[in-house]
Design an enzyme around this catalytic site. Structure first.
Site, mmCIF file in Angstrom:
data_model
loop_
_atom_site.group_PDB
_atom_site.id
_atom_site.type_symbol
_atom_site.label_atom_id
_atom_site.label_comp_id
_atom_site.label_asym_id
_atom_site.label_seq_id
_atom_site.Cartn_x
_atom_site.Cartn_y
_atom_site.Cartn_z
ATOM 1 N N LYS A 48 -1.595 -11.193 -4.270
ATOM 2 C CA LYS A 48 -1.047 -11.590 -2.961
ATOM 3 C C LYS A 48 -1.976 -12.632 -2.344
ATOM 4 O O LYS A 48 -3.192 -12.473 -2.362
ATOM 5 C CB LYS A 48 -0.910 -10.395 -2.015
ATOM 6 C CG LYS A 48 -0.426 -10.800 -0.617
ATOM 7 C CD LYS A 48 -0.016 -9.615 0.220
ATOM 8 C CE LYS A 48 -1.132 -8.935 0.937
ATOM 9 N NZ LYS A 48 -1.868 -9.795 1.911
ATOM 10 N N GLU A 53 3.947 -10.199 8.522
ATOM 11 C CA GLU A 53 3.131 -9.284 9.333
ATOM 12 C C GLU A 53 3.176 -9.659 10.810
ATOM 13 O O GLU A 53 3.017 -10.829 11.177
ATOM 14 C CB GLU A 53 1.678 -9.310 8.810
ATOM 15 C CG GLU A 53 0.753 -8.392 9.592
ATOM 16 C CD GLU A 53 -0.554 -8.056 8.893
ATOM 17 O OE1 GLU A 53 -0.751 -8.450 7.730
ATOM 18 O OE2 GLU A 53 -1.381 -7.379 9.527
ATOM 19 N N ASP A 77 -4.622 -7.851 -3.522
ATOM 20 C CA ASP A 77 -4.672 -8.728 -2.368
ATOM 21 C C ASP A 77 -5.930 -9.577 -2.545
ATOM 22 O O ASP A 77 -7.047 -9.066 -2.413
ATOM 23 C CB ASP A 77 -4.808 -7.816 -1.139
ATOM 24 C CG ASP A 77 -4.448 -8.483 0.144
ATOM 25 O OD1 ASP A 77 -3.979 -9.623 0.105
ATOM 26 O OD2 ASP A 77 -4.623 -7.834 1.190
ATOM 27 N N GLU A 84 -2.522 -15.204 1.183
ATOM 28 C CA GLU A 84 -2.130 -15.413 2.583
ATOM 29 C C GLU A 84 -1.915 -16.892 2.880
ATOM 30 O O GLU A 84 -2.675 -17.749 2.404
ATOM 31 C CB GLU A 84 -3.219 -14.869 3.520
ATOM 32 C CG GLU A 84 -3.327 -13.358 3.482
ATOM 33 C CD GLU A 84 -4.297 -12.801 4.526
ATOM 34 O OE1 GLU A 84 -4.754 -13.555 5.404
ATOM 35 O OE2 GLU A 84 -4.586 -11.598 4.440
ATOM 36 N N ASP A 144 -6.779 -5.947 0.976
ATOM 37 C CA ASP A 144 -8.144 -6.239 1.424
ATOM 38 C C ASP A 144 -8.454 -5.482 2.718
ATOM 39 O O ASP A 144 -9.582 -5.512 3.209
ATOM 40 C CB ASP A 144 -8.401 -7.749 1.539
ATOM 41 C CG ASP A 144 -7.529 -8.440 2.570
ATOM 42 O OD1 ASP A 144 -6.647 -7.790 3.154
ATOM 43 O OD2 ASP A 144 -7.728 -9.655 2.788
ATOM 44 N N SER A 145 -7.446 -4.740 3.238
ATOM 45 C CA SER A 145 -7.687 -3.825 4.365
ATOM 46 C C SER A 145 -8.709 -2.766 3.957
ATOM 47 O O SER A 145 -9.271 -2.083 4.812
ATOM 48 C CB SER A 145 -6.382 -3.155 4.793
ATOM 49 O OG SER A 145 -5.725 -2.585 3.681
HETATM 50 O O1 KIV Z 1 -4.607 -5.648 3.214
HETATM 51 C C1 KIV Z 1 -3.559 -5.064 3.513
HETATM 52 O O2 KIV Z 1 -3.534 -3.840 3.574
HETATM 53 C C2 KIV Z 1 -2.366 -5.903 3.779
HETATM 54 C C3 KIV Z 1 -1.126 -5.350 4.409
HETATM 55 C C4 KIV Z 1 0.019 -6.229 4.194
HETATM 56 C C5 KIV Z 1 -0.759 -3.957 4.161
HETATM 57 O O3 KIV Z 1 -2.435 -7.055 3.516
#
Ligand code: KIV
Length: 282
Positions: free
Chosen positions: A114, A184, A85, A116, A46-47
């Site tokens: 993924k 992280e 993500d 969080e 999500d970056s």
């Molecule tokens: O969104 C992202 O790029 C991440 C990192 C762990 C690379 O969550």
């Protein structure tokens, strides 16, 4: 035949003391490039909210956008495990809604999702994922979707107490069935302690060399994104300069009529040219 990286491949790497390699990608050609280079995991992170869409934080990106980027990346990848993500609030409303959003990503080629953080609600979602065949990668330490409650880009696990808390949560994620956990912005010593006390692998970003693997945002590694470069992001290339030089050369060539050249244009044959001239003269 290419052997696809699976949850078993990733888990075995920790057992065999082999490092796991992971990078982010947001489009078809970058996904293909990372895959051809032999990366284990490609995270559609999500970056991309900041790196590809220019938002200030990850909060702005939604399921519809992650869906398009996941679809594009997955098309270019044969071997690596592709992980979506899941963005802010795409799993915060209800378990049912979360499952629907995960399914969208798996249907267009993601091999896992993924998530969080860790709390009873997240553990419940992971259990549902186990029951439906969706592998989950956990994410602890600094979790960008919690930026407003964490109160800033702060390093996590700086004391024994907070490190023990991360380990406790990591063990809960492990027991719930995640196949690996991203750590992280955690001090190297704390990440080492957490990694050594888990069975599942840890994948570090700003968490030192003792994690079972490493992940970076590929635009940081390529030297393409320049708004902000974190301390832990090593720049392996200066793609931004390469791109700028290429564009400057193109602009100059167009201005000086040096582009296009003879071999870059379509020409009529003599016969076609004569016919055309005849028609024009009629
Ligand atoms: O969104 C992202 O790029 C991440 C990192 C762990 C690379 O969550």
């Amino acid at each position: 035949m290419i052997k696809k990286v699976s949850v078993n491949t990733i888990k075995k790497k920790k057992i065999n003391n082999e490092k796991i390699t992971a990078l982010t990608a947001y489009d078809y050609s970058t996904g293909m490039c990372l895959d051809e280079a032999g990366i284990d995991i490609i995270l559609v992170g999500d970056s991309l909210a900041m790196v590809a869409l220019g938002y200030p934080t990850t909060h702005a990106v939604g399921v519809d956008e992650m869906y398009i980027f996941t679809k594009a990346v997955a098309k270019g990848v044969n071997r690596a495990m592709v992980i979506t993500d899941m963005p802010f609030m795409s799993y915060g409303v209800s378990v049912e809604n979360a499952m629907e959003n995960f399914a969208k990503m798996i249907k267009v080629g993601a091999n896992a999702v993924k998530l969080e953080g860790c709390n009873d609600y997240i553990l419940q979602i992971i259990e549902r994922c186990n029951n439906t065949g969706i592998p989950v990668l956990g994410h602890l330490g600094f979790t960008p979707q919690f930026l407003n409650t964490i109160g800033g880009y702060n390093i996590q696990g700086k004391t024994l107490e907070t490190t023990e808390l991360i380990l406790k949560r990591a063990k809960q994620l492990q027991d719930a069935g995640v196949f690996a956990i991203v750590l992280e912005m955690v001090p190297e010593e704390s990440a080492k302690y957490i990694t050594e006390n888990l069975e599942v692998p840890t994948i570090g970003i700003g968490a030192g060399k003792y994690c079972s693997g490493q992940i970076l945002v590929s635009d940081d590694l390529f030297g393409k994104y320049s708004d902000f470069t974190p301390k832990f992001a090593r720049k392996y290339a200066d793609i931004r300069s390469v791109m700028k030089d290429a564009v400057t050369n193109y602009i100059n060539d167009v201005k000086n009529s040096a582009f296009p050249a003879e071999n870059e244009v379509f020409k009529l044959s003599e016969e076609e040219l004569n016919k055309l001239m005849g028609e024009i003269n009629c």
